[in-house]
Design a protein around this motif. Structure first.
Motif, PDB file in Angstrom:
ATOM      1  N   UNK A 250       0.676  -1.158  -0.043  1.00  0.00           N
ATOM      2  CA  UNK A 250      -0.040   0.015   0.125  1.00  0.00           C
ATOM      3  C   UNK A 250       0.942   1.245   0.122  1.00  0.00           C
ATOM      4  N   UNK A 251       0.430   2.390  -0.646  1.00  0.00           N
ATOM      5  CA  UNK A 251       1.014   3.742  -0.607  1.00  0.00           C
ATOM      6  C   UNK A 251       0.551   4.128   0.842  1.00  0.00           C
ATOM      7  N   UNK A 252       0.960   5.354   1.368  1.00  0.00           N
ATOM      8  CA  UNK A 252       0.711   5.800   2.673  1.00  0.00           C
ATOM      9  C   UNK A 252      -0.671   6.366   2.554  1.00  0.00           C
ATOM     10  N   UNK A 253      -1.383   6.497   1.493  1.00  0.00           N
ATOM     11  CA  UNK A 253      -2.914   6.771   1.558  1.00  0.00           C
ATOM     12  C   UNK A 253      -3.697   5.480   1.648  1.00  0.00           C
ATOM     13  N   UNK A 254      -3.222   4.284   1.671  1.00  0.00           N
ATOM     14  CA  UNK A 254      -3.800   3.195   1.702  1.00  0.00           C
ATOM     15  C   UNK A 254      -4.101   2.431   0.497  1.00  0.00           C
ATOM     16  N   UNK A 255      -3.824   3.263  -0.525  1.00  0.00           N
ATOM     17  CA  UNK A 255      -4.098   2.976  -1.981  1.00  0.00           C
ATOM     18  C   UNK A 255      -3.067   1.768  -2.257  1.00  0.00           C
ATOM     19  N   UNK A 256      -3.430   0.743  -3.067  1.00  0.00           N
ATOM     20  CA  UNK A 256      -2.643  -0.454  -3.568  1.00  0.00           C
ATOM     21  C   UNK A 256      -2.060   0.090  -4.891  1.00  0.00           C
ATOM     22  N   UNK A 257      -0.702   0.410  -4.855  1.00  0.00           N
ATOM     23  CA  UNK A 257      -0.220   0.903  -6.156  1.00  0.00           C
ATOM     24  C   UNK A 257      -0.266  -0.101  -7.397  1.00  0.00           C
TER      25      UNK A 257
ATOM     26  N   UNK B  81      -8.253   0.232  -5.878  1.00  0.00           N
ATOM     27  CA  UNK B  81      -8.061  -0.668  -4.892  1.00  0.00           C
ATOM     28  C   UNK B  81      -7.312  -0.277  -3.487  1.00  0.00           C
ATOM     29  N   UNK B  82      -7.832  -0.229  -2.434  1.00  0.00           N
ATOM     30  CA  UNK B  82      -7.283  -0.037  -1.028  1.00  0.00           C
ATOM     31  C   UNK B  82      -7.235  -1.048  -0.205  1.00  0.00           C
ATOM     32  N   UNK B  83      -6.504  -0.992   0.661  1.00  0.00           N
ATOM     33  CA  UNK B  83      -6.248  -2.003   1.753  1.00  0.00           C
ATOM     34  C   UNK B  83      -5.943  -1.558   2.984  1.00  0.00           C
ATOM     35  N   UNK B  84      -6.560  -2.317   4.154  1.00  0.00           N
ATOM     36  CA  UNK B  84      -6.574  -1.862   5.556  1.00  0.00           C
ATOM     37  C   UNK B  84      -6.328  -3.140   6.561  1.00  0.00           C
TER      38      UNK B  84
ATOM     39  N   UNK C 233      -9.640   3.231   9.728  1.00  0.00           N
ATOM     40  CA  UNK C 233     -10.944   3.149   9.001  1.00  0.00           C
ATOM     41  C   UNK C 233     -11.508   4.296   8.412  1.00  0.00           C
ATOM     42  N   UNK C 234     -11.407   5.308   9.509  1.00  0.00           N
ATOM     43  CA  UNK C 234     -12.250   6.471   9.165  1.00  0.00           C
ATOM     44  C   UNK C 234     -11.282   7.442   7.994  1.00  0.00           C
ATOM     45  N   UNK C 235     -10.054   7.217   8.104  1.00  0.00           N
ATOM     46  CA  UNK C 235      -9.087   7.881   7.002  1.00  0.00           C
ATOM     47  C   UNK C 235      -9.462   7.084   5.823  1.00  0.00           C
ATOM     48  N   UNK C 236      -9.435   5.988   5.843  1.00  0.00           N
ATOM     49  CA  UNK C 236      -9.804   5.063   4.443  1.00  0.00           C
ATOM     50  C   UNK C 236     -11.040   5.523   3.827  1.00  0.00           C
ATOM     51  N   UNK C 237     -12.178   5.512   4.601  1.00  0.00           N
ATOM     52  CA  UNK C 237     -13.297   5.920   4.153  1.00  0.00           C
ATOM     53  C   UNK C 237     -13.375   7.342   3.496  1.00  0.00           C
ATOM     54  N   UNK C 238     -12.654   8.377   4.176  1.00  0.00           N
ATOM     55  CA  UNK C 238     -12.550   9.581   3.654  1.00  0.00           C
ATOM     56  C   UNK C 238     -11.702   9.899   2.482  1.00  0.00           C
TER      57      UNK C 238
ATOM     58  N   UNK D  15     -12.712  10.756  -1.416  1.00  0.00           N
ATOM     59  CA  UNK D  15     -11.985  11.670  -2.201  1.00  0.00           C
ATOM     60  C   UNK D  15     -11.545  11.150  -3.435  1.00  0.00           C
ATOM     61  N   UNK D  16     -11.367   9.896  -3.658  1.00  0.00           N
ATOM     62  CA  UNK D  16     -10.933   9.329  -4.682  1.00  0.00           C
ATOM     63  C   UNK D  16     -12.027   9.190  -5.914  1.00  0.00           C
ATOM     64  N   UNK D  17     -13.151   9.005  -5.145  1.00  0.00           N
ATOM     65  CA  UNK D  17     -14.400   9.066  -6.164  1.00  0.00           C
ATOM     66  C   UNK D  17     -14.514  10.530  -6.749  1.00  0.00           C
ATOM     67  N   UNK D  18     -14.255  11.355  -6.169  1.00  0.00           N
ATOM     68  CA  UNK D  18     -14.437  12.688  -6.352  1.00  0.00           C
ATOM     69  C   UNK D  18     -13.442  13.315  -6.961  1.00  0.00           C
ATOM     70  N   UNK D  19     -12.348  12.619  -7.184  1.00  0.00           N
ATOM     71  CA  UNK D  19     -11.024  13.263  -7.739  1.00  0.00           C
ATOM     72  C   UNK D  19     -10.431  14.104  -6.744  1.00  0.00           C
ATOM     73  N   UNK D  20     -10.225  14.126  -5.628  1.00  0.00           N
ATOM     74  CA  UNK D  20      -9.865  15.029  -4.780  1.00  0.00           C
ATOM     75  C   UNK D  20      -8.345  14.519  -4.120  1.00  0.00           C
ATOM     76  N   UNK D  21      -7.590  15.112  -3.488  1.00  0.00           N
ATOM     77  CA  UNK D  21      -6.495  14.674  -3.081  1.00  0.00           C
ATOM     78  C   UNK D  21      -6.635  13.633  -1.756  1.00  0.00           C
ATOM     79  N   UNK D  22      -5.881  12.776  -1.805  1.00  0.00           N
ATOM     80  CA  UNK D  22      -5.866  11.632  -0.659  1.00  0.00           C
ATOM     81  C   UNK D  22      -4.807  12.215   0.753  1.00  0.00           C
ATOM     82  N   UNK D  23      -5.218  11.800   1.780  1.00  0.00           N
ATOM     83  CA  UNK D  23      -4.580  11.941   3.218  1.00  0.00           C
ATOM     84  C   UNK D  23      -3.453  10.736   3.209  1.00  0.00           C
ATOM     85  N   UNK D  24      -2.522  10.879   3.772  1.00  0.00           N
ATOM     86  CA  UNK D  24      -1.596   9.664   4.466  1.00  0.00           C
ATOM     87  C   UNK D  24      -1.984   9.254   5.851  1.00  0.00           C
ATOM     88  N   UNK D  25      -1.737   7.898   5.858  1.00  0.00           N
ATOM     89  CA  UNK D  25      -1.751   7.443   7.318  1.00  0.00           C
ATOM     90  C   UNK D  25      -0.619   7.596   7.902  1.00  0.00           C
TER      91      UNK D  25
END
Length: 366
Positions: free
Chosen positions: A259-266, A271-274, A292-297, A301-311
């Motif tokens: 996973x990337x720091x945003x929990x996205x799978x490169x 695809x995300x993982x937690x 889990x709260x960060x991942x949901x946000x 953000x991914x669906x709205x094409x906004x920047x993602x935050x890092x865990x």
């Protein structure tokens, strides 16, 4: 206009909370679980010593979670992922997704196994493990993590006539916690009459996973004489990621999901993982730090094409270690300092208000 579909693969502690956070977003949530409800991997000691008390808070049917009322729940085993088609396979069924959350966790001993289970299977397993320890005059717990420590304490207080021994490889148990945590835990274990055996590393085969309660003797690779016991609980931390259904290019060398720091799978769009299955850091700490709260946000953000935050993972493990005791529940901060919930508050405040209403956003009575 079709709403995006988010498939949450695995509804253990982390996947369930992620699904709950997404359930009121403008998405359709599909949750997939090999278990009939939440069967938490937390508080092994309580599960073994007092299964009815454990089940009250850690075994909860999915129909009781109010936030899942409009989610589709699939009870089955995942067998494949088609990245090109954007779909997962559950038995004979293919389920498409716009976003996939991999939260299938790990196998870790007899209390966290990945296979399909019914309610009856779970009930039978809980009763059999409890009865196995209740009939033992000598109990040996092998391991130095929180699961081992809580098991030693809880079994010693539940069956005071039994001889309980905790054997661990280092000078102290709980090496991934702050040293203060072990100082507190050692005093509680001493008071309960648990015999401590530091410097004891079990001699076990490489393919041994400790997925059942066994009988001694246990041999020690560290040179001590073998230890006999009527029941041996293996909590040696040999976790195996439940990733056999995933393409190997998504996994690291140990089989965990990269996973990337945003929990996205490169390399895997959407695809995300937690949780324990996600290789976030050495402790795979997203399972225990409300990621889990960060991942949901981040999914929104991914669906709205906004920047993602890092865990940002913590440096040490924290939380409950010993489980509920006669004087309450101790929760340890990352600094090692304990906060004790008095016994009366655990079932009047902590569970009904903080956990069921605050964290789970509403749980119906059984």
């Amino acid at each position: 206009m079709r709403r995006p579909r988010v498939v949450v693969a695995g509804l253990g502690d982390s996947g369930l909370l992620t699904a709950i956070h997404l359930a009121r977003a403008d998405v359709d949530v599909v949750g997939i679980s090999s278990k009939p409800g939440l069967v938490s991997g937390q508080e092994l000691g309580l599960r073994l010593a007092r299964p009815e008390a454990w089940a009250r808070d850690y075994r909860i049917g999915f129909d009781r979670f109010r936030r899942l009322d409009h989610a589709e729940l699939v009870h089955g085993e995942l067998t494949g992922l088609d990245l090109a088609a954007g779909s997962v396979t559950v038995g004979p069924r293919s389920i498409g997704y716009d976003v996939l959350v991999v939260a299938t966790g790990v196998s870790n001993g007899f209390w966290r196994l990945p296979g399909f289970q019914t309610d009856a299977d779970v009930t039978t397993s809980l009763a059999a493990d409890h009865a196995r320890l209740g009939a033992a005059a000598d109990i040996l717990v092998v391991g130095g993590g929180a699961a081992a420590v809580s098991t030693a304490l809880q079994t010693a207080t539940r069956w005071p006539a039994a001889s309980v021994t905790l054997a661990f490889p280092g000078e102290r148990a709980l090496p991934q916690h702050h040293p203060r945590v072990w100082d507190v835990a050692r005093r509680r274990l001493d008071r309960a009459g648990v015999v401590l055996r530091p410097g004891h590393r079990a001699d076990v085969p490489d393919d041994f996973a400790g997925d059942e309660i066994t009988t001694g003797p246990v041999a020690w690779a560290s040179g001590q004489a073998a230890t006999d016991a009527d029941a041996v609980v293996w909590a040696i931390g040999r976790v195996r990621p439940n990733t056999g259904w995933l393409p190997p290019e998504l996994l690291d060398d140990a089989g965990f999901v990269r996973v990337e720091p945003t929990l996205r799978v490169p390399g895997a769009d959407g695809v995300f993982a937690i949780g324990d299955v996600a290789a976030t850091d050495a402790l795979r700490s997203s399972a225990r730090n409300r990621a889990d709260r960060l991942l949901a946000a981040n999914i929104r953000a991914h669906l709205a094409e906004r920047p993602l935050r890092a865990y940002e993972p913590p440096r040490r493990r924290w939380g409950s270690v010993l489980g509920p005791e006669a004087d309450g529940l101790r929760v340890f901060a990352p600094s090692g300092h304990p906060f004790r919930f008095p016994a009366w508050s655990v079932h009047r405040v902590l569970q009904p208000w903080i956990v069921r209403r605050g964290i789970y956003r509403g749980v119906r009575s059984p």
